[in-house]
Design a protein around this motif. Sequence first.
Motif, PDB file in Angstrom:
ATOM      1  N   UNK A 156       9.968   6.795   1.322  1.00  0.00           N
ATOM      2  CA  UNK A 156      10.427   7.230   0.005  1.00  0.00           C
ATOM      3  C   UNK A 156      10.200   8.728  -0.189  1.00  0.00           C
ATOM      4  N   UNK A 157      11.084   9.323  -0.959  1.00  0.00           N
ATOM      5  CA  UNK A 157      10.947  10.727  -1.372  1.00  0.00           C
ATOM      6  C   UNK A 157      10.524  10.705  -2.828  1.00  0.00           C
ATOM      7  N   UNK A 158       9.284  11.120  -3.081  1.00  0.00           N
ATOM      8  CA  UNK A 158       8.650  10.926  -4.376  1.00  0.00           C
ATOM      9  C   UNK A 158       8.266  12.277  -4.961  1.00  0.00           C
ATOM     10  N   UNK A 159       9.199  12.858  -5.740  1.00  0.00           N
ATOM     11  CA  UNK A 159       8.951  14.139  -6.407  1.00  0.00           C
ATOM     12  C   UNK A 159       8.527  15.220  -5.400  1.00  0.00           C
ATOM     13  N   UNK A 160       9.198  15.254  -4.250  1.00  0.00           N
ATOM     14  CA  UNK A 160       8.897  16.247  -3.228  1.00  0.00           C
ATOM     15  C   UNK A 160       7.881  15.786  -2.197  1.00  0.00           C
ATOM     16  N   UNK A 161       7.248  14.640  -2.418  1.00  0.00           N
ATOM     17  CA  UNK A 161       6.281  14.088  -1.466  1.00  0.00           C
ATOM     18  C   UNK A 161       6.963  13.039  -0.585  1.00  0.00           C
ATOM     19  N   UNK A 162       6.691  13.123   0.720  1.00  0.00           N
ATOM     20  CA  UNK A 162       7.183  12.105   1.651  1.00  0.00           C
ATOM     21  C   UNK A 162       6.142  10.989   1.707  1.00  0.00           C
ATOM     22  N   UNK A 163       6.566   9.811   1.253  1.00  0.00           N
ATOM     23  CA  UNK A 163       5.647   8.704   1.007  1.00  0.00           C
ATOM     24  C   UNK A 163       6.079   7.479   1.801  1.00  0.00           C
ATOM     25  N   UNK A 164       5.082   6.707   2.269  1.00  0.00           N
ATOM     26  CA  UNK A 164       5.349   5.456   2.979  1.00  0.00           C
ATOM     27  C   UNK A 164       4.703   4.308   2.214  1.00  0.00           C
ATOM     28  N   UNK A 178      14.132  11.206   3.531  1.00  0.00           N
ATOM     29  CA  UNK A 178      13.570  11.248   4.875  1.00  0.00           C
ATOM     30  C   UNK A 178      13.440   9.817   5.389  1.00  0.00           C
ATOM     31  N   UNK A 179      13.458   9.661   6.713  1.00  0.00           N
ATOM     32  CA  UNK A 179      13.444   8.317   7.299  1.00  0.00           C
ATOM     33  C   UNK A 179      13.240   8.435   8.799  1.00  0.00           C
ATOM     34  N   UNK A 180      12.981   7.298   9.406  1.00  0.00           N
ATOM     35  CA  UNK A 180      12.833   7.207  10.856  1.00  0.00           C
ATOM     36  C   UNK A 180      13.975   6.381  11.409  1.00  0.00           C
ATOM     37  N   UNK A 181      14.543   6.835  12.525  1.00  0.00           N
ATOM     38  CA  UNK A 181      15.638   6.117  13.176  1.00  0.00           C
ATOM     39  C   UNK A 181      15.129   4.758  13.656  1.00  0.00           C
ATOM     40  N   UNK A 182      15.682   3.646  13.151  1.00  0.00           N
ATOM     41  CA  UNK A 182      15.192   2.317  13.547  1.00  0.00           C
ATOM     42  C   UNK A 182      15.350   2.024  15.028  1.00  0.00           C
ATOM     43  N   UNK A 227       0.828  -1.202   0.000  1.00  0.00           N
ATOM     44  CA  UNK A 227       0.000   0.000   0.000  1.00  0.00           C
ATOM     45  C   UNK A 227       0.861   1.249   0.000  1.00  0.00           C
ATOM     46  N   UNK A 228       0.212   2.369  -0.280  1.00  0.00           N
ATOM     47  CA  UNK A 228       0.875   3.645  -0.425  1.00  0.00           C
ATOM     48  C   UNK A 228       0.182   4.677   0.456  1.00  0.00           C
ATOM     49  N   UNK A 229       0.996   5.474   1.144  1.00  0.00           N
ATOM     50  CA  UNK A 229       0.455   6.560   1.950  1.00  0.00           C
ATOM     51  C   UNK A 229       1.320   7.796   1.747  1.00  0.00           C
ATOM     52  N   UNK A 230       0.711   8.863   1.251  1.00  0.00           N
ATOM     53  CA  UNK A 230       1.418  10.131   1.095  1.00  0.00           C
ATOM     54  C   UNK A 230       1.282  10.893   2.404  1.00  0.00           C
ATOM     55  N   UNK A 231       2.390  11.090   3.083  1.00  0.00           N
ATOM     56  CA  UNK A 231       2.361  11.718   4.398  1.00  0.00           C
ATOM     57  C   UNK A 231       2.214  13.225   4.269  1.00  0.00           C
TER      58      UNK A 231
END
Length: 378
Positions: A356-364, A142-146, A128-132
């Motif tokens: 993921x960084x998707x054309x300026x969108x932060x996506x999960x 961008x990312x989260x510290x594991x 699935x895809x979620x645009x944050x």
Amino acid sequence: MSGVLPLFLFSLCLTVGSVQSQGSSQDAFIIQYLERRLTQMEVIHEINRVLLCRSEVKSQMDGMSVRVDRMERELEYLENKIPSQSEIEMEEALLEQQIKAAELDLLKRKAKIKVENDCSTSLSQIKSLKIVKKAGDTYGSWFKDPSEGSVYLLSGLRNDTVLEYVSLQSFTERTSSSPEKVVKLPFHWQGSGHVVYNGFLYYHKADTTNQILKVDLLNGTVVDSTFLPGAGRMPVYSLNPNTYLDMAVDELGLWVIHADAEYGGNLVITKLDIGTLAVESTWDTDCKSHDAEGAFLICGTLYVVHNTRYGGRSTVQCLYDIHDTIHSENPVMFFPKRYTSHSSIHYHPGDKQLYAWDDGYQTIYKVETRKNDQVIPE
């Protein structure tokens, strides 16, 4: 002596000539006398020559005796220094025991990693895809510290400012201009292949071919650095020409993905010690840099994301398993429909998600995994 004899002979000849000219009756007697004297002189000359030779031989023998004595002393010294055969065998046995102990310790540590991190799984689907939100430039990471949960945003392909948020919810609710913390780095980064683990940022230092910095985000200071041999001579992915080193984190630790021009542009993955940045192992893969836009690792398996230079629906078309436990043809897995391109893709081993960084969108992206056909061999 050599000059006296010719002179004597010359005088003798003059005397003989004189005697012959006088026609004396004593000619025969004088000649006999002279011949005896000549014979005596030759004998004396030969004796002197023999004595001289004996003296030279004696001198050489004395010198040889001194050298022999010195060599005997040196051999005795070396014999005392060189260990006996039994000592050599004992040292070799001890070395062999140490090598076996080190190998056993390595196997135990590997077994511990496999127990603590369930890595008998592989990617089965990008579900699935979620645009944050949309924040920052067209390109970024961008990312989260594991290990903690803080979220970090690094906008642009060359910058020195890191935005930090305490959680994903905080990042979602706040505007891009009001993070909880702004960290100023001592050096600019290059590309979009950065990661954060346990409060440390790992990134490619700008204006260097292959230098990786480890920065403490509490105070923005460099705590370690390394140069990755053979890396940084060409972009990792042909569709992301500004990224030369792509850092990654999975269940096994810290990785670097890079492309090797001497290996036909294929991707290479290198495992780094997360504390010291020392190289642990390196693998040459069969996955191409051409038409790739990113990659990530799950449990030591590299998944390469491909696209077109015009943008489109991203797909996973190549994988490389360092354990050699995924026995199937390279699958084609599609990302959920969104016809753009990624400048960075980072896997979070705790959330089982891709940031993921998707054309300026932060996506999960949510991913699903399945058990491999066989257990990782010991």
